[in-house]
Design a protein around this motif. Structure first.
Motif, PDB file in Angstrom:
ATOM      1  N   ASN A 234      -8.637  10.509 -10.172  1.00 34.20           N
ATOM      2  CA  ASN A 234      -8.336  10.189 -11.574  1.00 34.20           C
ATOM      3  C   ASN A 234      -7.320   9.043 -11.610  1.00 34.20           C
ATOM      4  OD1 ASN A 234      -5.882  11.317 -10.846  1.00 34.20           O
ATOM      5  ND2 ASN A 234      -6.276  13.282 -11.841  1.00 34.20           N
ATOM      6  N   GLY A 235      -6.788   8.778 -12.783  1.00 30.84           N
ATOM      7  CA  GLY A 235      -5.834   7.671 -12.926  1.00 30.84           C
ATOM      8  C   GLY A 235      -4.593   7.838 -12.064  1.00 30.84           C
ATOM      9  N   PHE A 236      -4.104   9.085 -11.994  1.00 31.95           N
ATOM     10  CA  PHE A 236      -2.909   9.352 -11.182  1.00 31.95           C
ATOM     11  C   PHE A 236      -3.178   9.044  -9.705  1.00 31.95           C
ATOM     12  CE2 PHE A 236      -2.030  12.749 -14.552  1.00 31.95           C
ATOM     13  CZ  PHE A 236      -1.004  12.029 -15.150  1.00 31.95           C
ATOM     14  N   SER A 237      -4.323   9.566  -9.211  1.00 28.10           N
ATOM     15  CA  SER A 237      -4.604   9.389  -7.779  1.00 28.10           C
ATOM     16  C   SER A 237      -4.885   7.917  -7.466  1.00 28.10           C
ATOM     17  CB  SER A 237      -5.774  10.275  -7.328  1.00 28.10           C
ATOM     18  OG  SER A 237      -6.980   9.873  -7.909  1.00 28.10           O
ATOM     19  N   GLN A 238      -5.468   7.229  -8.453  1.00 30.08           N
ATOM     20  CA  GLN A 238      -5.728   5.788  -8.289  1.00 30.08           C
ATOM     21  C   GLN A 238      -4.420   5.044  -7.987  1.00 30.08           C
ATOM     22  OE1 GLN A 238      -8.820   4.529  -8.110  1.00 30.08           O
ATOM     23  NE2 GLN A 238      -7.819   2.620  -7.558  1.00 30.08           N
ATOM     24  N   ALA A 239      -3.378   5.406  -8.747  1.00 30.92           N
ATOM     25  CA  ALA A 239      -2.064   4.767  -8.556  1.00 30.92           C
ATOM     26  C   ALA A 239      -1.526   5.048  -7.161  1.00 30.92           C
ATOM     27  CB  ALA A 239      -1.086   5.282  -9.614  1.00 30.92           C
ATOM     28  N   PHE A 241      -3.349   5.696  -4.456  1.00 27.49           N
ATOM     29  CA  PHE A 241      -4.165   4.937  -3.495  1.00 27.49           C
ATOM     30  C   PHE A 241      -3.694   3.485  -3.415  1.00 27.49           C
ATOM     31  CE2 PHE A 241      -6.850   8.532  -3.150  1.00 27.49           C
ATOM     32  CZ  PHE A 241      -7.707   8.332  -2.076  1.00 27.49           C
ATOM     33  N   GLU A 242      -3.381   2.919  -4.600  1.00 24.22           N
ATOM     34  CA  GLU A 242      -2.905   1.523  -4.600  1.00 24.22           C
ATOM     35  C   GLU A 242      -1.572   1.412  -3.869  1.00 24.22           C
ATOM     36  OE1 GLU A 242      -3.099   0.437  -8.734  1.00 24.22           O
ATOM     37  OE2 GLU A 242      -5.301   0.554  -8.690  1.00 24.22           O
ATOM     38  N   HIS A 243      -0.701   2.409  -4.089  1.00 19.92           N
ATOM     39  CA  HIS A 243       0.605   2.440  -3.432  1.00 19.92           C
ATOM     40  C   HIS A 243       0.427   2.548  -1.904  1.00 19.92           C
ATOM     41  CE1 HIS A 243       4.829   3.449  -2.784  1.00 19.92           C
ATOM     42  NE2 HIS A 243       4.428   4.468  -2.046  1.00 19.92           N
ATOM     43  N   ALA A 244      -0.505   3.414  -1.491  1.00 14.03           N
ATOM     44  CA  ALA A 244      -0.757   3.624  -0.059  1.00 14.03           C
ATOM     45  C   ALA A 244      -1.268   2.337   0.591  1.00 14.03           C
ATOM     46  CB  ALA A 244      -1.774   4.745   0.133  1.00 14.03           C
ATOM     47  N   LYS A 245      -2.136   1.647  -0.145  1.00 13.83           N
ATOM     48  CA  LYS A 245      -2.726   0.408   0.390  1.00 13.83           C
ATOM     49  C   LYS A 245      -1.630  -0.632   0.642  1.00 13.83           C
ATOM     50  CE  LYS A 245      -6.705  -2.530  -0.455  1.00 13.83           C
ATOM     51  NZ  LYS A 245      -7.690  -2.951  -1.437  1.00 13.83           N
ATOM     52  N   LYS A 246      -0.711  -0.726  -0.316  1.00 14.22           N
ATOM     53  CA  LYS A 246       0.412  -1.680  -0.174  1.00 14.22           C
ATOM     54  C   LYS A 246       1.241  -1.354   1.059  1.00 14.22           C
ATOM     55  CE  LYS A 246       2.601  -1.593  -4.171  1.00 14.22           C
ATOM     56  NZ  LYS A 246       2.382  -1.387  -5.593  1.00 14.22           N
ATOM     57  N   GLY A 248       0.220   0.305   3.776  1.00 14.94           N
ATOM     58  CA  GLY A 248      -0.524   0.510   5.013  1.00 14.94           C
ATOM     59  C   GLY A 248      -0.602   1.995   5.366  1.00 14.94           C
ATOM     60  N   ALA A 249      -0.515   2.853   4.344  1.00 17.61           N
ATOM     61  CA  ALA A 249      -0.629   4.303   4.578  1.00 17.61           C
ATOM     62  C   ALA A 249      -2.050   4.751   4.215  1.00 17.61           C
ATOM     63  CB  ALA A 249       0.396   5.051   3.737  1.00 17.61           C
ATOM     64  N   VAL A 250      -2.314   6.048   4.339  1.00 26.15           N
ATOM     65  CA  VAL A 250      -3.643   6.587   4.060  1.00 26.15           C
ATOM     66  C   VAL A 250      -3.513   7.583   2.914  1.00 26.15           C
ATOM     67  CG1 VAL A 250      -5.559   7.895   5.073  1.00 26.15           C
ATOM     68  CG2 VAL A 250      -4.196   6.398   6.519  1.00 26.15           C
ATOM     69  N   ALA A 251      -4.522   7.636   2.026  1.00 24.92           N
ATOM     70  CA  ALA A 251      -4.486   8.623   0.938  1.00 24.92           C
ATOM     71  C   ALA A 251      -5.830   9.341   0.848  1.00 24.92           C
ATOM     72  CB  ALA A 251      -4.169   7.941  -0.386  1.00 24.92           C
ATOM     73  N   VAL A 252      -5.799  10.622   0.467  1.00 24.22           N
ATOM     74  CA  VAL A 252      -7.040  11.367   0.224  1.00 24.22           C
ATOM     75  C   VAL A 252      -6.908  12.137  -1.089  1.00 24.22           C
ATOM     76  CG1 VAL A 252      -7.787  11.717   2.615  1.00 24.22           C
ATOM     77  CG2 VAL A 252      -6.235  13.351   1.605  1.00 24.22           C
ATOM     78  N   VAL A 253      -8.074  12.364  -1.726  1.00 23.59           N
ATOM     79  CA  VAL A 253      -8.103  13.159  -2.957  1.00 23.59           C
ATOM     80  C   VAL A 253      -8.584  14.555  -2.590  1.00 23.59           C
ATOM     81  CG1 VAL A 253      -9.433  13.522  -5.084  1.00 23.59           C
ATOM     82  CG2 VAL A 253      -8.490  11.276  -4.575  1.00 23.59           C
ATOM     83  N   ILE A 254      -7.921  15.556  -3.147  1.00 20.51           N
ATOM     84  CA  ILE A 254      -8.296  16.927  -2.820  1.00 20.51           C
ATOM     85  C   ILE A 254      -7.980  17.798  -4.029  1.00 20.51           C
ATOM     86  CG2 ILE A 254      -6.089  17.797  -1.916  1.00 20.51           C
ATOM     87  CD1 ILE A 254      -7.597  18.626   0.602  1.00 20.51           C
ATOM     88  N   SER A 255      -8.767  18.842  -4.262  1.00 19.06           N
ATOM     89  CA  SER A 255      -8.389  19.793  -5.304  1.00 19.06           C
ATOM     90  C   SER A 255      -8.025  21.097  -4.593  1.00 19.06           C
ATOM     91  CB  SER A 255      -9.541  20.025  -6.284  1.00 19.06           C
ATOM     92  OG  SER A 255      -9.333  21.253  -6.951  1.00 19.06           O
ATOM     93  N   ALA A 256      -6.736  21.397  -4.568  1.00 18.79           N
ATOM     94  CA  ALA A 256      -6.254  22.573  -3.826  1.00 18.79           C
ATOM     95  C   ALA A 256      -6.934  23.839  -4.343  1.00 18.79           C
ATOM     96  CB  ALA A 256      -4.742  22.688  -3.949  1.00 18.79           C
ATOM     97  N   LYS A 257      -7.223  23.835  -5.660  1.00 24.46           N
ATOM     98  CA  LYS A 257      -7.843  25.011  -6.272  1.00 24.46           C
ATOM     99  C   LYS A 257      -9.245  25.233  -5.684  1.00 24.46           C
ATOM    100  CE  LYS A 257      -7.952  27.101 -10.810  1.00 24.46           C
ATOM    101  NZ  LYS A 257      -8.048  26.878 -12.227  1.00 24.46           N
ATOM    102  N   ILE A 258     -10.016  24.152  -5.589  1.00 25.82           N
ATOM    103  CA  ILE A 258     -11.361  24.252  -5.001  1.00 25.82           C
ATOM    104  C   ILE A 258     -11.260  24.687  -3.541  1.00 25.82           C
ATOM    105  CG2 ILE A 258     -13.389  22.910  -4.261  1.00 25.82           C
ATOM    106  CD1 ILE A 258     -13.158  21.279  -6.789  1.00 25.82           C
ATOM    107  N   GLU A 259     -10.311  24.093  -2.827  1.00 26.81           N
ATOM    108  CA  GLU A 259     -10.179  24.406  -1.397  1.00 26.81           C
ATOM    109  C   GLU A 259      -9.872  25.873  -1.165  1.00 26.81           C
ATOM    110  OE1 GLU A 259     -11.144  22.208   0.873  1.00 26.81           O
ATOM    111  OE2 GLU A 259     -11.512  20.958  -0.874  1.00 26.81           O
ATOM    112  N   SER A 260      -9.052  26.463  -2.063  1.00 33.47           N
ATOM    113  CA  SER A 260      -8.702  27.870  -1.851  1.00 33.47           C
ATOM    114  C   SER A 260      -9.930  28.749  -2.107  1.00 33.47           C
ATOM    115  CB  SER A 260      -7.523  28.286  -2.724  1.00 33.47           C
ATOM    116  OG  SER A 260      -7.824  28.056  -4.067  1.00 33.47           O
ATOM    117  N   GLU A 261     -10.856  28.276  -2.979  1.00 35.70           N
ATOM    118  CA  GLU A 261     -12.091  29.041  -3.205  1.00 35.70           C
ATOM    119  C   GLU A 261     -13.032  28.886  -2.006  1.00 35.70           C
ATOM    120  OE1 GLU A 261     -13.715  27.945  -7.064  1.00 35.70           O
ATOM    121  OE2 GLU A 261     -11.701  28.111  -7.931  1.00 35.70           O
ATOM    122  N   ILE A 262     -13.111  27.665  -1.473  1.00 40.19           N
ATOM    123  CA  ILE A 262     -14.010  27.389  -0.343  1.00 40.19           C
ATOM    124  C   ILE A 262     -13.596  28.158   0.907  1.00 40.19           C
ATOM    125  CG2 ILE A 262     -14.747  25.606   1.309  1.00 40.19           C
ATOM    126  CD1 ILE A 262     -14.728  23.607  -0.911  1.00 40.19           C
ATOM    127  N   ALA A 263     -12.282  28.279   1.103  1.00 35.33           N
ATOM    128  CA  ALA A 263     -11.765  28.850   2.352  1.00 35.33           C
ATOM    129  C   ALA A 263     -12.310  30.242   2.645  1.00 35.33           C
ATOM    130  CB  ALA A 263     -10.244  28.879   2.320  1.00 35.33           C
TER     131      ALA A 263
END
Length: 381
Positions: A234-239, A241-246, A248-263
């Protein structure tokens, strides 16, 4: 390296790989939810292996790698053994941690132990969950965390200056070099930049690591988004990602709520569930892979009728040291490594085919192992 790991019927986890990624985050960003999903995944994987220790704040998870499945199918291996990455939950980060507030001191000690840091950043709106600073501002959260780490580094370096200056004036060469490094790091930190941006010569790398600076560790930003944004962010994560790119870091998008269901789901259910959400893979798999890349790790394989197995090494590792990951004797008595590139192994349908086509190479002590190499080591006892 996309794709999920195979149905893990017969997995056994051996000794701990030494690579650790620490998970940090301010209160209420979803860090605990995410970490619990990681440990549940680790526990599910370890259920097949009775003496895998489960530590309260540690999750050792399999690194997803679809190549293993292909190799095992060709060699008719009975077992598949993935390699692992360890995540450590680092509690106690609040504003003022560097001054020992909250669980501050413990926090700083724990973060010294890890090779990289995953920042969980809140990128979702939810009126039920209050944000610790009262507003959703991922970049400000990142800055809060960074600042605490940099303050702790400043303090630790300033304490060393006097002693190093005295020794350097007394003509101690090592102290002189270290003082130069410390002063350059201090200048950077006082300018508000993390120590990982310090320009250094390759020969200074060891001394730099010995300084044990918290802000020198590579960073992975984990953008925790609402469920509907799990695929594209979303817009927040986009910001972020742009910060990470500047940086030289790495960013990933994740929904902790979904992950806890998948686990808690079985492999088959997991595939269906991800399809319904239009997700290609679990966010944790993305996170694990990003951590792996961040630490400049690569995988080589050993393949036979008994097992197909993945091993972790750092990019640039030579054959004897790679063999040493399996057993120190392999490194000490290293003679040579029979090596087949992954693609050749698959295309030529295994070792015999690769040998006939002249694709099995005999590599010596200077060979730098490539990602995906299928290897068999010859050594003297």
């Amino acid at each position: 390296m996309a794709g999920t790991s195979p149905a893990m019927t017969a997995i056994k986890f051996e000794g701990h790989m030494g690579f650790k990624c620490g998970i940090v985050g301010l209160p209420n960003v979803g860090k605990s939810t995410l970490f619990n999903a990681l440990t549940e995944t680790a526990a599910a994987q370890a259920a097949n292996y009775p003496f895998c220790t489960i530590e309260p704040n540690v999750g050792a998870v399999a690194v997803p790698d679809s190549r293993l499945e292909k190799l095992a199918a060709i060699a008719k291996s009975q077992q598949i053994i993935p390699t692992q990455l360890t995540f450590v939950d680092i509690a106690g980060l609040v504003k003022g941690a560097s001054k020992g507030e909250g669980l501050g001191n413990q926090f700083l000690a724990n973060i010294r132990e890890v090779d990289a840091v995953a920042h969980v950043v809140r990128c979702f709106e939810d009126s039920d969950i209050t944000h610790v600073e009262g507003k959703i501002a991922p970049l400000a959260d990142i800055e809060t965390i960074e600042t605490e780490l940099m303050l702790a580094d400043l303090e630790s370096l300033e304490k060393r200056v006097d002693n190093l200056s005295k020794k350097a004036k007394g003509g101690d060469k090592d102290s002189k070099e270290q003082l130069d490094l410390v002063e350059r790091a201090l200048k950077l930190l006082r300018d508000g930049k993390p120590a990982r941006f310090l320009e250094r010569k390759p020969e200074e790398e060891r001394a730099f690591r010995m300084l044990g600076l918290l802000s020198s560790k590579p960073v992975l930003y984990v953008c925790n988004v609402e469920e509907s944004a799990a695929a594209n962010g979303n817009g927040f994560s986009q910001a972020v990602f742009e910060h990470a790119k500047k940086e030289g870091a790495v960013a990933v998008v994740i929904s902790a709520k979904i992950e806890s269901e998948i686990a808690t789901l079985s492999r088959a259910e997991r595939v269906d569930f991800l399809e319904t959400l239009e997700l290609e893979e679990a966010g944790l798999d993305r996170l694990i892979r990003a951590g792996y890349e961040l630490l400049h790790l690569i995988t080589y394989f050993t393949v036979g009728p008994k097992e197909a197995r993945a091993w972790t090494i750092t990019k640039g590792t030579k054959a004897p040291a790679a063999a040493g990951v399996i057993h120190t004797d392999f490194e000490k008595g290293f003679i040579r490594a029979e090596t087949i590139a992954f693609d050749d192994y698959v295309t030529l349908n295994g070792e015999a085919g690769a040998r006939d086509a002249g694709k099995l190479r005999l590599e010596g002590k200077e060979y730098v192992v490539a990602d995906g190499d299928v290897m068999h080591f010859r050594f003297n006892n």
